[in-house]
Design an enzyme around this catalytic site. Sequence first.
Site, PDB file in Angstrom:
ATOM      1  N   SER A 114       0.837  -1.208   0.000  1.00  0.00           N
ATOM      2  CA  SER A 114       0.000   0.000   0.000  1.00  0.00           C
ATOM      3  C   SER A 114       0.867   1.252   0.000  1.00  0.00           C
ATOM      4  O   SER A 114       1.975   1.259   0.566  1.00  0.00           O
ATOM      5  CB  SER A 114      -0.895   0.006   1.245  1.00  0.00           C
ATOM      6  OG  SER A 114      -1.514   1.263   1.436  1.00  0.00           O
ATOM      7  N   TYR A 137      -2.458  -0.257   9.974  1.00  0.00           N
ATOM      8  CA  TYR A 137      -2.655  -0.816   8.626  1.00  0.00           C
ATOM      9  C   TYR A 137      -1.369  -0.696   7.822  1.00  0.00           C
ATOM     10  O   TYR A 137      -0.898  -1.667   7.207  1.00  0.00           O
ATOM     11  CB  TYR A 137      -3.794  -0.078   7.919  1.00  0.00           C
ATOM     12  CG  TYR A 137      -3.894  -0.396   6.438  1.00  0.00           C
ATOM     13  CD1 TYR A 137      -4.324  -1.649   6.010  1.00  0.00           C
ATOM     14  CD2 TYR A 137      -3.556   0.543   5.476  1.00  0.00           C
ATOM     15  CE1 TYR A 137      -4.403  -1.953   4.659  1.00  0.00           C
ATOM     16  CE2 TYR A 137      -3.637   0.246   4.125  1.00  0.00           C
ATOM     17  CZ  TYR A 137      -4.057  -0.996   3.724  1.00  0.00           C
ATOM     18  OH  TYR A 137      -4.126  -1.301   2.387  1.00  0.00           O
TER      19      TYR A 137
END
Length: 341
Positions: free
Chosen positions: A127, A152
Site C-alpha cells: 500500500s 494498517y
Amino acid sequence: MKILVTGSAGFIGAALTHALLQRGDTVVGIDNHNDYYDPALKDARIQRFIQHPNYTHIRMDIANRDEVARLFEAQKPTKVVNLAAQAGVRYSLENPQAYIDSNIVGFANVLEGCRQANVEHLVYASSSSVYGANTSYPFSVSQNVDHPLSLYAATKKSNELMAHSYSHLYGLPTTGLRFFTVYGPWGRPDMALFKFAQAILEDKPIQIYNHGNHRRDFTYIDDVVQGILKVVDQPAASDLSWSGMAPAPDSSRAPYKIYNIGSGASVTLMDYIEALEIALGKTAKKEWLPAQPGDVPSTHADIAELIADFVYYPATTVLQGVAQFAEWYNEYVKQPKSTFK
C-alpha cells in the site's frame, strides 16, 4: 495456468479475477466474505464470473492455517496473487486485532502455502500507506518507509519484510505492489468516492477531512488490473547489482521486488469531488472537518520502475474514471443486490 487469487470477492480481487478468466487462465478464488462492509456487494461482484467453467470459488479465511495448507495441497496453484487483507486506515484505529489476524497471520499462512506448493511467483498487495511520515514527493520505492502512521500501514510494511525472508530463505519469487488510492466501479463503500456519491444523491453533506487539503494519486481500477497482469506474468528475479553496502530497499539478491502502482499524478481532493459533481450533475453540500489520525496529507507515486520493467502506462484520467464510477453507481443502487451483474 492456475492462479490462486485471495480476496477474490474484494474490489481489486474481483476485477483481477474477471480479467484473468477473460484471458484464459484458470482461477481459484478465496474470500471470507466478512461484514467489514455489506457482503451483498461482494456477492454481486462475483456474479460476473462465478459460473465461469475455469473458476472455483472457496469461502475461506486466510488466517486459518490448516485450511490454507489444505487448499494449497489440493489446488497446487502455479502462481498466487494475495489481495486478501483487512483494509482501511481509519478502521485500524478501532479494531487493530483484525489487521494482525488477516494481514500478518494470514499473509504468513499464504507465504508458507506458496513454499510448500513450490509456487512460481507470489504477487501481493502492499500500500502507498507504507510511506507514512515521508513528505518527499513523488514517493519512490527507493525511499525509506520505516515510519508508518497507522497499524494498517505497519502491517503492509511487515508483509514486504516477510516476503523478503521467504524469497531469501526458500527462493520464492515475490513481488509487492504498493497501490495508490484505487477507485472505480465496484469500489468499496468505505472509500471516499462511494460515500460522496451516496451523500450527494441523498442530498446530504459530504464530510471533507483536512478541510479539503488532501492530495491523492487516484488510480483507476482498470489501470491497476493491467499493471497486476503484467507483473504476474514476470516473476521477480535476483538483482545481481544489489549490494549490502548500499542496500536498495525495493530489490535484493533474492528474487524479490517492490513496485508502486499509481497514476503518476497527484490530484487535489477538491478536484476529485468536482469530477464527481460533474458526473452526477449535482453540487455537493460540504462539511469541513480536521484531518483524521493516521491519514497522510498527500500521496504521489513515482512509477518509473514499473514503466521501465513492464511498459506500464495508466490511461484513465480522474474525469474519465469518476464518470465511469458514477455511471456504474447509478445502476447499482437501483438493482436488487442478489441479481445485479
